[in-house]
Design an enzyme around this catalytic site. Structure first.
Site, PDB file in Angstrom:
ATOM      1  N   GLU A 133       0.931  -1.490   0.059  1.00  0.00           N
ATOM      2  CA  GLU A 133      -0.049  -0.082  -0.080  1.00  0.00           C
ATOM      3  C   GLU A 133       0.697   1.397   0.035  1.00  0.00           C
ATOM      4  OE1 GLU A 133      -0.804  -2.896   1.505  1.00  0.00           O
ATOM      5  OE2 GLU A 133      -2.959  -2.923   0.597  1.00  0.00           O
ATOM      6  N   HIS A 172     -12.652  -5.083   7.582  1.00  0.00           N
ATOM      7  CA  HIS A 172     -12.984  -4.683   6.105  1.00  0.00           C
ATOM      8  C   HIS A 172     -14.529  -4.190   5.947  1.00  0.00           C
ATOM      9  CE1 HIS A 172      -9.975  -7.759   5.681  1.00  0.00           C
ATOM     10  NE2 HIS A 172      -9.896  -7.570   4.288  1.00  0.00           N
TER      11      HIS A 172
END
Ligand SMILES: Cc1ncc(C[n+]2csc(CCOP(=O)(O)OP(=O)(O)O)c2C)c(N)n1
Ligand SMILES: [Mg+2]
Lengths: 326, 331
Positions: A61, A130
């Protein structure tokens, strides 16, 4: 009857329009190429634009968002995807310390025209890591523009503005809305950043909503209309720039205001809206400003537990009822 | 003396003078800090000059450079004036970043010096992005990230090396290994002896050690790495061994460094090394003295001008958040 399309397809449509329009637009992210993205929000783009425009990355990321930043500083308009917004925490340095500050701390020497897209929000049973709605994380950092569309047409229109913006934009796509349908965006559709939309006109209570809480508010409106309570739903569409003028205009009409936000109450974006209303709209108020927000707990997995924690139509109906009768 | 010899002397004299200007600027910054005229913090690069000047000599004007908070030398090597740097440190309106960056964020974007970053390791992925952009735009520009030994243990370093290799980016990662993080010796916290170079192989790229106090060696090594990047053969890690002459920051006396170690490195001061080489290849003492005098004049004038400049205008706190020049966040 206008063409209907899904929110999911609107994401790839919005990206495709910008990729076609401007050769400096490039996409990068995990599984966004041939695989079309884990949510299929980049489906078809690799086929149409090829590997030179749509780049698959490792699970890195920081490398993704950092590369987007370096490319944006040097003439490209990258659109980076972070698969789930929860993963912003893994590259938060770029969103908190680097991208929003580069222009300012160099005295305006560099410009960072990039978009970081991400799948945000709950309601799908993905559990605590999530499912979060994290627009409020971005809201804590001056220097980021924040878009969070609620309809397919707005996805396309705001994507156009985000990609064309010379400022960095964090673009939240709500997971719970991917399958939802709405009118397709007309050709050349552009929605300016920072213009709220009155999604439903009403006279009694202003409901300020964002992303998935917009359809939630509209569903509550239908139920409340049956009881004679006429709510106005303001879809903010962006948190920065924040269109308080539209909110205050609506309040002038209704004198009652509730904010419905999916993130936890603690530190939620609704608090910023409420504080501006308290400062500048106090004399228009006939009742306290209310916030219907997520509970201050991590998001649980089970549907029955998750419903306890995030805003629902039933909770909003109840809160509006109390506010209307205050 | 042949023409080639004369050219070599002129070139090295030029590099020497650039290093002398950087050294003088760092000393001026230190003095101004002690006099209370520089607020906040500084991380002086005195001792690291050969890395910046040698690397810069291997680059084209349109190449990209990313540096750390210890980055005064890179800003100056890429054409930022000592005056604009000192003015920035002294919060003057004439500062390189309009006094909105400070010592840790010197930037000269119009010379490809795309910033100094104070979050350890953060700029390695950015350098990848600039290199990727060059590739996408079909230019032959190269991006260079300079970073400390301490940065080799942060995630962004490892993510950046892998992606650079996978995408075969025209980027060079230059570690300025000065043996210490802030106060901890790098060897005490690192799994391999050469913190940057030893990690290169794991990411499928060459890792090269170079004497970071020898400007000629740095220029040679960097030329090879830059050429490799420019010709499409991918990234290289260059680990330049060097040493800082001051403490980590501010007035740190650096007592954690053994006296004999400090002494040995000061004897290999990059300016001394270059001076010796200059005399060996035929420059005269007068040539060297003249370069020193020119550097001193530049730095003295820069310091005077920076001190005399007006302070930053408070109204500029509200400029340049956004590309439209303003700071509006709501209607
Ligand atoms: C992510 C992060 N962690 C910690 C720090 C605090 N810090 C600033 S400089 C420094 C030491 C870095 O050492 P090195 O990379 O060797 O660079 P040097 O200062 O020696 O040039 C540390 C720990 C920081 N700025 N950023
Ligand atoms: Mg170090």
């Amino acid at each position: 009857m206008a063409d209907l399309t899904t929110y999911r397809d609107a994401v790839s449509e919005g990206l495709a329009r910008e990729l076609r329009r401007d050769p400096t637009v490039v996409l990068l992210g995990e599984d966004i190429g041939a695989a079309g993205g884990v949510f299929k929000t980049t489906a078809g783009l690799f086929e149409e634009f090829g590997a030179e425009r749509v780049w698959d990355t490792p699970i890195s990321e920081q490398a993704i968002v950092g590369a987007a930043m370096g490319a944006a500083m040097t003439g490209m308009r990258p659109v980076a995807e972070i698969m789930f917004s929860d993963f912003f925490a893994c590259c938060w340095d770029y969103l908190a310390n680097e991208i929003p500050k580069a222009r300012y701390m160099t005295g305006g020497q560099v410009t960072v025209p990039l978009v970081v897209r991400t799948a945000n929000g709950g309601g799908l049973g993905f559990g605590a890591q999530h499912s979060q709605s994290v627009e409020n994380w971005a809201l804590t950092v001056p220097g980021l523009k924040i878009a969070a569309p609620s309809t397919p047409a707005d996805v396309v229109g705001l994507m156009a503005s985000a990609v064309r913006s010379d400022d960095p934009v964090v673009f939240f796509e709500h997971k719970g809305l991917f399958a939802s349908k709405g009118e397709a965006a007309p050709p050349g559709h552009v929605v300016p950043l920072g213009e709220a939309r009155v999604a439903r006109e009403g006279a009694d209570v202003t409901v300020v909503a964002l992303a998935a809480t917009v359809p939630l508010a509209l569903a509550a409106a239908d139920e409340l209309a049956g009881e004679g309570i006429d709510i106005e739903v303001v879809d903010l569409r962006c948190l920065i720039p924040l269109d308080m003028a539209t909110v205050l205009r609506s309040l002038e009409k209704t004198s009652r205001l509730i904010v419905v936000e999916e993130n936890p109450y603690q530190g939620g974006w609704g608090a910023t809206v409420a504080s501006v209303v308290a400062d500048e709209g106090f004399e228009m108020l006939d009742a306290p400003v209310r916030r219907l927000a997520g509970e201050n707990v991590p998001l649980p997995f089970a549907d029955a537990l998750e419903r306890e924690v995030i805003p629902t139509v039933a909770k909003l109906v109840e809160a509006v009822r109390r506010l209307a009768s205050y | 003396m042949t023409t080639a010899e004369a050219v070599a002397i002129a070139m090295l004299l030029d590099w020497y003078e650039q290093m002398a200007v950087i050294r003088g600027t760092e000393k001026a910054a230190h003095d101004l800090f002690l006099r209370g005229l520089v607020k906040g913090t500084t991380h002086l690069a005195a001792g690291h000059e050969a890395v910046a000047v040698g690397a810069s000599a291997a680059l084209r004007p349109d190449d990209y450079v990313f540096a750390t908070y210890r980055g005064h030398h890179h800003a100056i090597a890429r054409g930022a004036s000592p005056e604009s740097c000192l003015a920035e440190l002294m919060q003057k309106s004439t500062g390189l970043c309009g006094a909105k960056g400070g010592s840790m964020h010197l930037t000269r974007a119009d010379h490809g010096m795309l910033g100094s970053y104070a979050i350890v390791g953060a700029h390695l992925p950015m350098a990848n992005g600039a290199a990727w952009s060059a590739k996408l735009r079909g230019t032959t520009q190269v991006a260079v990230a300079f970073f400390g030994d301490g940065a080799t243990n942060i995630g962004a370093f490892h993510e950046a090396l892998n992606l650079a290799a996978v995408w075969k980016l025209p980027v060079v990662f230059v570690c300025e290994n000065n043996k210490y993080m802030e106060y901890t010796p790098i060897e005490a916290v690192t799994s391999v002896p050469n913190p940057a170079a030893d990690r290169a192989a794991a990411n499928g790229m060459p890792g090269v050690l170079v004497d970071g106090n020898d400007v000629v060696a740095v220029q040679h090594t960097m030329s090879d790495a830059v050429e490799r990047a420019r010709s499409g053969d991918g990234p290289t890690v260059v680990e330049a061994l060097t040493y800082r002459h001051f403490g980590h920051s501010r007035t740190d006396p650096a007592t954690y460094r053994p006296a004999d170690e400090v002494e040995a490195w000061l004897a290999r001061d990059p300016l001394i090394v270059a001076r010796q080489l200059l005399l060996e290849i035929g420059a005269t003492q007068a040539d060297v003295d003249a370069a020193d005098a020119r550097a001193k004049a530049v730095v003295d004038a820069a310091s005077q001008a920076a001190q005399a400049a007006p302070p930053a205008d408070p109204a500029t706190a509200f400029t340049d958040v956004w590309a439209d020049g303003g700071a509006a966040w709501r209607t």
